[in-house]
Design a protein around this motif. Sequence first.
Motif, PDB file in Angstrom:
ATOM      1  N   SER A 153       0.835  -1.197   0.000  1.00  0.00           N
ATOM      2  CA  SER A 153       0.000   0.000   0.000  1.00  0.00           C
ATOM      3  C   SER A 153       0.869   1.246   0.000  1.00  0.00           C
ATOM      4  CB  SER A 153      -0.907   0.003   1.239  1.00  0.00           C
ATOM      5  OG  SER A 153      -1.579   1.220   1.345  1.00  0.00           O
ATOM      6  N   LEU A 154       0.634   2.084  -0.994  1.00  0.00           N
ATOM      7  CA  LEU A 154       1.391   3.329  -1.069  1.00  0.00           C
ATOM      8  C   LEU A 154       0.759   4.423  -0.221  1.00  0.00           C
ATOM      9  CD1 LEU A 154       2.272   3.386  -4.849  1.00  0.00           C
ATOM     10  CD2 LEU A 154       3.732   2.766  -2.941  1.00  0.00           C
ATOM     11  N   GLY A 155      -0.451   4.178   0.227  1.00  0.00           N
ATOM     12  CA  GLY A 155      -1.131   5.222   0.983  1.00  0.00           C
ATOM     13  C   GLY A 155      -0.929   5.102   2.474  1.00  0.00           C
ATOM     14  N   ASN A 156      -0.005   4.266   2.901  1.00  0.00           N
ATOM     15  CA  ASN A 156       0.245   4.069   4.320  1.00  0.00           C
ATOM     16  C   ASN A 156       1.164   5.166   4.829  1.00  0.00           C
ATOM     17  OD1 ASN A 156       0.409   2.985   6.860  1.00  0.00           O
ATOM     18  ND2 ASN A 156       1.861   1.365   6.293  1.00  0.00           N
ATOM     19  N   GLU A 157       0.579   6.266   5.196  1.00  0.00           N
ATOM     20  CA  GLU A 157       1.371   7.453   5.543  1.00  0.00           C
ATOM     21  C   GLU A 157       1.973   7.283   6.936  1.00  0.00           C
ATOM     22  OE1 GLU A 157       0.853  12.291   5.623  1.00  0.00           O
ATOM     23  OE2 GLU A 157      -0.884  10.988   5.555  1.00  0.00           O
ATOM     24  N   LYS A 158       3.305   7.325   7.002  1.00  0.00           N
ATOM     25  CA  LYS A 158       3.989   7.204   8.283  1.00  0.00           C
ATOM     26  C   LYS A 158       4.667   8.502   8.677  1.00  0.00           C
ATOM     27  CE  LYS A 158       4.826   2.308   7.385  1.00  0.00           C
ATOM     28  NZ  LYS A 158       5.820   1.256   7.168  1.00  0.00           N
ATOM     29  N   GLY A 159       4.781   9.427   7.742  1.00  0.00           N
ATOM     30  CA  GLY A 159       5.343  10.729   8.058  1.00  0.00           C
ATOM     31  C   GLY A 159       6.835  10.724   8.274  1.00  0.00           C
ATOM     32  N   SER A 160       7.537   9.705   7.838  1.00  0.00           N
ATOM     33  CA  SER A 160       8.982   9.653   8.043  1.00  0.00           C
ATOM     34  C   SER A 160       9.712   9.863   6.743  1.00  0.00           C
ATOM     35  CB  SER A 160       9.380   8.300   8.641  1.00  0.00           C
ATOM     36  OG  SER A 160       9.213   7.284   7.683  1.00  0.00           O
ATOM     37  N   HIS A 161      10.933  10.484   6.862  1.00  0.00           N
ATOM     38  CA  HIS A 161      11.760  10.670   5.682  1.00  0.00           C
ATOM     39  C   HIS A 161      12.214   9.323   5.136  1.00  0.00           C
ATOM     40  CE1 HIS A 161      11.604  14.863   5.581  1.00  0.00           C
ATOM     41  NE2 HIS A 161      12.495  15.152   6.522  1.00  0.00           N
ATOM     42  N   MET A 162      12.337   8.321   5.998  1.00  0.00           N
ATOM     43  CA  MET A 162      12.810   7.022   5.527  1.00  0.00           C
ATOM     44  C   MET A 162      11.854   6.439   4.495  1.00  0.00           C
ATOM     45  SD  MET A 162      14.401   5.176   8.871  1.00  0.00           S
ATOM     46  CE  MET A 162      14.853   3.764   7.875  1.00  0.00           C
ATOM     47  N   GLN A 163      10.569   6.666   4.682  1.00  0.00           N
ATOM     48  CA  GLN A 163       9.602   6.141   3.731  1.00  0.00           C
ATOM     49  C   GLN A 163       9.764   6.820   2.372  1.00  0.00           C
ATOM     50  OE1 GLN A 163       5.602   7.249   4.315  1.00  0.00           O
ATOM     51  NE2 GLN A 163       4.740   5.641   3.040  1.00  0.00           N
ATOM     52  N   GLU A 164      10.032   8.127   2.374  1.00  0.00           N
ATOM     53  CA  GLU A 164      10.123   8.875   1.134  1.00  0.00           C
ATOM     54  C   GLU A 164      11.484   8.747   0.455  1.00  0.00           C
ATOM     55  OE1 GLU A 164       9.032  12.891   1.890  1.00  0.00           O
ATOM     56  OE2 GLU A 164       6.896  12.442   2.054  1.00  0.00           O
ATOM     57  N   ASP A 165      12.488   8.268   1.165  1.00  0.00           N
ATOM     58  CA  ASP A 165      13.818   8.165   0.570  1.00  0.00           C
ATOM     59  C   ASP A 165      13.832   7.234  -0.638  1.00  0.00           C
ATOM     60  OD1 ASP A 165      14.941   9.970   2.231  1.00  0.00           O
ATOM     61  OD2 ASP A 165      15.886   8.511   3.575  1.00  0.00           O
ATOM     62  N   GLU A 166      12.890   6.303  -0.701  1.00  0.00           N
ATOM     63  CA  GLU A 166      12.863   5.393  -1.840  1.00  0.00           C
ATOM     64  C   GLU A 166      12.529   6.128  -3.136  1.00  0.00           C
ATOM     65  OE1 GLU A 166       8.977   3.060  -2.293  1.00  0.00           O
ATOM     66  OE2 GLU A 166       9.088   3.419  -0.123  1.00  0.00           O
ATOM     67  N   PHE A 167      11.988   7.347  -3.037  1.00  0.00           N
ATOM     68  CA  PHE A 167      11.646   8.110  -4.232  1.00  0.00           C
ATOM     69  C   PHE A 167      12.797   8.996  -4.713  1.00  0.00           C
ATOM     70  CE2 PHE A 167       7.383   7.745  -2.062  1.00  0.00           C
ATOM     71  CZ  PHE A 167       6.932   6.711  -2.876  1.00  0.00           C
ATOM     72  N   LEU A 168      13.924   8.962  -4.008  1.00  0.00           N
ATOM     73  CA  LEU A 168      15.084   9.732  -4.466  1.00  0.00           C
ATOM     74  C   LEU A 168      15.669   9.095  -5.718  1.00  0.00           C
ATOM     75  CD1 LEU A 168      16.838  10.465  -1.042  1.00  0.00           C
ATOM     76  CD2 LEU A 168      15.616  12.100  -2.499  1.00  0.00           C
ATOM     77  N   PRO A 169      16.235   9.887  -6.634  1.00  0.00           N
ATOM     78  CA  PRO A 169      16.780   9.339  -7.882  1.00  0.00           C
ATOM     79  C   PRO A 169      17.935   8.388  -7.611  1.00  0.00           C
ATOM     80  CG  PRO A 169      16.560  11.735  -8.015  1.00  0.00           C
ATOM     81  CD  PRO A 169      16.353  11.355  -6.582  1.00  0.00           C
ATOM     82  N   ASP A 170      18.065   7.356  -8.462  1.00  0.00           N
ATOM     83  CA  ASP A 170      19.202   6.443  -8.374  1.00  0.00           C
ATOM     84  C   ASP A 170      20.437   7.111  -8.949  1.00  0.00           C
ATOM     85  OD1 ASP A 170      17.559   4.580  -7.296  1.00  0.00           O
ATOM     86  OD2 ASP A 170      17.466   3.285  -9.068  1.00  0.00           O
ATOM     87  N   ASP A 171      21.601   6.743  -8.411  1.00  0.00           N
ATOM     88  CA  ASP A 171      22.861   7.216  -8.968  1.00  0.00           C
ATOM     89  C   ASP A 171      23.310   6.272 -10.069  1.00  0.00           C
ATOM     90  OD1 ASP A 171      23.139   9.430  -7.274  1.00  0.00           O
ATOM     91  OD2 ASP A 171      23.886   8.141  -5.663  1.00  0.00           O
ATOM     92  N   ALA A 172      24.073   6.795 -11.029  1.00  0.00           N
ATOM     93  CA  ALA A 172      24.523   5.997 -12.163  1.00  0.00           C
ATOM     94  C   ALA A 172      25.325   4.798 -11.698  1.00  0.00           C
ATOM     95  CB  ALA A 172      25.354   6.851 -13.118  1.00  0.00           C
ATOM     96  N   LYS A 173      26.197   4.971 -10.686  1.00  0.00           N
ATOM     97  CA  LYS A 173      27.049   3.861 -10.246  1.00  0.00           C
ATOM     98  C   LYS A 173      26.217   2.742  -9.624  1.00  0.00           C
ATOM     99  CE  LYS A 173      28.097   6.064  -5.782  1.00  0.00           C
ATOM    100  NZ  LYS A 173      29.182   6.562  -4.904  1.00  0.00           N
ATOM    101  N   GLU A 174      25.077   3.105  -9.016  1.00  0.00           N
ATOM    102  CA  GLU A 174      24.202   2.078  -8.462  1.00  0.00           C
ATOM    103  C   GLU A 174      23.601   1.239  -9.563  1.00  0.00           C
ATOM    104  OE1 GLU A 174      21.322   4.188  -6.258  1.00  0.00           O
ATOM    105  OE2 GLU A 174      22.685   4.815  -4.674  1.00  0.00           O
ATOM    106  N   ASN A 175      23.303   1.856 -10.690  1.00  0.00           N
ATOM    107  CA  ASN A 175      22.654   1.145 -11.777  1.00  0.00           C
ATOM    108  C   ASN A 175      23.611   0.289 -12.575  1.00  0.00           C
ATOM    109  OD1 ASN A 175      19.713   1.892 -11.949  1.00  0.00           O
ATOM    110  ND2 ASN A 175      20.674   3.890 -11.674  1.00  0.00           N
ATOM    111  N   ASP A 176      24.933   0.463 -12.347  1.00  0.00           N
ATOM    112  CA  ASP A 176      25.874  -0.414 -13.019  1.00  0.00           C
ATOM    113  C   ASP A 176      25.711  -1.849 -12.549  1.00  0.00           C
ATOM    114  OD1 ASP A 176      26.907   1.658 -14.427  1.00  0.00           O
ATOM    115  OD2 ASP A 176      28.591   2.027 -13.054  1.00  0.00           O
ATOM    116  N   GLU A 177      25.125  -2.021 -11.345  1.00  0.00           N
ATOM    117  CA  GLU A 177      25.017  -3.350 -10.762  1.00  0.00           C
ATOM    118  C   GLU A 177      23.617  -3.920 -10.885  1.00  0.00           C
ATOM    119  OE1 GLU A 177      26.209  -2.781  -6.771  1.00  0.00           O
ATOM    120  OE2 GLU A 177      28.205  -2.063  -7.280  1.00  0.00           O
ATOM    121  N   ARG A 178      22.767  -3.274 -11.637  1.00  0.00           N
ATOM    122  CA  ARG A 178      21.396  -3.784 -11.771  1.00  0.00           C
ATOM    123  C   ARG A 178      20.904  -3.566 -13.185  1.00  0.00           C
ATOM    124  NH1 ARG A 178      18.282   0.298  -7.809  1.00  0.00           N
ATOM    125  NH2 ARG A 178      20.152  -0.046  -6.597  1.00  0.00           N
ATOM    126  N   ASP A 179      19.811  -4.186 -13.518  1.00  0.00           N
ATOM    127  CA  ASP A 179      19.261  -4.054 -14.865  1.00  0.00           C
ATOM    128  C   ASP A 179      18.576  -2.713 -15.033  1.00  0.00           C
ATOM    129  OD1 ASP A 179      18.511  -7.440 -14.557  1.00  0.00           O
ATOM    130  OD2 ASP A 179      19.920  -6.618 -16.008  1.00  0.00           O
TER     131      ASP A 179
END
Length: 896
Positions: A153-179
């Motif tokens: 559920s994306l609507g489970n509002e917890k009010g923490s920055h940790m929850q929103e950190d997943e929406f930060l952009p990926d870095d190029a070096k991180e994507n070298d190790e994934r598809d």
Amino acid sequence: MAESDDLALPALPTPSSFPFPYPKPYDIQLQLMQVVFRAIEDGKIAIVESPTGTGKSLSLLTSTLTWLEQHEKRSNEGFINGLREKLRNDDPDDPDWVIEHSLQSKLNEIQQIQELKNERLQKARERERKIKRNPNLGLNKGLVSKKAKTDISLGNEKGSHMQEDEFLPDDAKENDERDNDQGPYLSKEVRELMNKYEASRPKSAPEEVEEEDVPKIYYTSRTHTQLRQLTSELLKTSFPLSDSSSDNENTDNGNVEAGPSKGISLVPLGSRKQLCINDKVRALVKNGGDERLNEACLDMQKSGKARCEFLPSKSDEGIMLDARDSVLASVKDIEDLVMIGRKSCVCPYYATRRAVKQSQIVTLPYNLLLQKNAREALDINLKNQVIVIDEAHNLIDTLLSIHSTTLTSTTLLNAVSQLQQYLSRFKNRLKSIHSLKIRQVLSLLQGLIKVCQIFLYDNDNGRDSNGLNNKRKGQVKNEVLNANELMERVGKGNDQLNPIDLVNYLKESKLARKISGFSELIIEQNASKESKISKSATQRHASIASLHIVESFLLSLVDAREDGRVILSREENNGNQIMAIKYVLLNPAERFKEIVEEARSVILAGGTMEPISDFLQQLFPSLPKDRFSTLSCSHVIPKENLLTQVVCVGPRKTEFEFKYSNKENVVILTELGSVIQSTIGLVPDGVVVFLPSYAFLDKIKVAWTASGLMSKLGDRKTLFFEPQTSGDVESTLRDYALAISSGHANSISGEESKKTGTLLFAVVGGKLSEGINFSDSLGRCIIMVGLPFANVGSVELQERMKYIENLPGNNKDSSREMYENLCMRAVNQSIGRAIRHANDYATILLVDKRYGTPRIKNKLPKWIGEDVKIQNDFGSVAKGIAGFFREKREKERGFK
């Protein structure tokens, strides 16, 4: 075409016979199989036309799989001889018996590997039999029970920055190790069909040998329904893998051979929407669309997230291998895979992808094969493989469509709003490089909006793009640019915009996924606070998908060559004026070239491939003629079962030429009505009238209703009209068939009725002109009215024609040829609906004198065009129809 690795091996001769599932194939079926076999062996492109009802699919399967079987045998023999030669060269002094002993040891190792594979497939079949015998049985239930409950559920509002950190952009070096298969390089259609091999894709267990990509057939068609039909056709042949113990249970001699019989395995590739068995994830389709389902699946594979309970972890690799073997063990369609997946509690979406390399035939929709980035994401390697493209009359249009993208002003405004909201929320947590790039993307979108505004202003004030007065004020609705010209307008006052750089950033950062997820979170939080949903699911999905569409469009600009155009146009949407910026691909050859160069052989097959000249000119302009094999089959029906007539005049001697200038000619419309009225009195059961457009259908409805003719037609036959929505097609066809059956029943019971069947009005290129069978009594007569030429006023068509004219060696005749071919391919598809099997019969009326001209007549399918009768008086037409059906009635009485 790719160089074959077996050039040193002896050539395979063309078989004089094939393991066809029926005692004796028709001559045209044998001819088709031989042409296809030879084309594959010689590494050629085959363009083959085999009318529907002639066993085309069976012929294609039998010929391609016969070649594959013989090629495998040849390769094995070549491998043995090559290995023997290598052993001899490694130790020249060794006697022959030592070399043979070493050779046999190597072969025994290979045989053991094959036996292990056979054992795994046999165990998979045993598991399937248990499931079928006990529907309530669930294998691997422990896999689910030991998983944590999945919270998606994306609507489970917890009010923490940790929850929103997943929406930060990926870095190029991180994507070298994934598809990176979720990047902007995929169109919306492809994105919803695949998304494969993500970061946590299970790797092969240490004991598992690296899977070899065995020689195979990639078989593609337009829809999953057509591919499902292919699966049922394959089961009729002797090729599929089968359970020997099961097959031989009823033999008299009691000798049961252990293990599975040798055969061909099939893997059907589908989308998450079709194959996902996680009901919690599937529920998202109702709220956020297919893209939301894809993203939810990917989110549950990130480290730190609750993993999908149906996707085994690395420690459970054996379970995924069992699922792979289940896919390979027997021929299944999508529905079978879902059922087995639910019972075994293992994701069939990933199981099918693990099975591709070991499969001999892979079925997949057009889009997954035709787009390079989709193939790469699916790990599809076409090197020296055989590709069969069925229903290939759609191929050119499909290539143009999947590489074209439309961006509306509404989408742009949504994307800008999302970016601004995203920047506002995350500006203090973004790295400087991300902040810079996101602001550049925002600047680019605002530049595109400015282009739209200037276009609308200039046209509203009667000025062209250079600011000069334009006398056609209020009439200019389109402007054509190339990609560079568009970027020049966007970049005015901003020299920092580099679209290639921004596209690469969007791909690496996965910004569209991040922002769409964040946007949905905000929407659901606001809806939760208001205790109501403020937008419909469709509106929400459109809003959330905005940046994905922007990515696809930017990719088109980056990928644009001289064979693409950007069209600015003014459109109406629910009474509102909106702008559309559309990238249009004009040349499909470059996009298809990659496939042709990789594959060993490409087979283009269809029921109506004429005119073939379009394929040669638009798909293979630079290939020599000796690289092609072409075949246009006649039909399996006897010639007396088809009567085709060109109706040049009506009963009152009025000439039929349905040009644009005649579309409102009352005399011609009245004369057409007389032809139909006379014809339905002579034809039993079903009559289908194909009209050139929906506008023309509306026109005759109004005219004939006012004159009373429509009522007269309804007295003679039950009337049906092409439905306005796709959802009503099935019910219309059902009612149409029932009306014919009722007529038969009344005739048998002796009930008197004026009605002699049904009359269906359809539109060329509409919902009933392709993929619908009007066999037997459903279509005893097809009436084709006029020539359904495309709207020559279309900017896209005009640009395409100009492009073809300017190709080397071409002129205006070349574009005219293409224009006529578009029309005639649509005609051929429609009239091909009537004859569907060897004992079928029908009459075809081509109502327009232009069908009698050599230029048009020669573009008809050969099985129709060879015996067309050109009639210059309607009396001869009616006489021919009456005689045709009188002969059929007498023949049927004779049989009784």
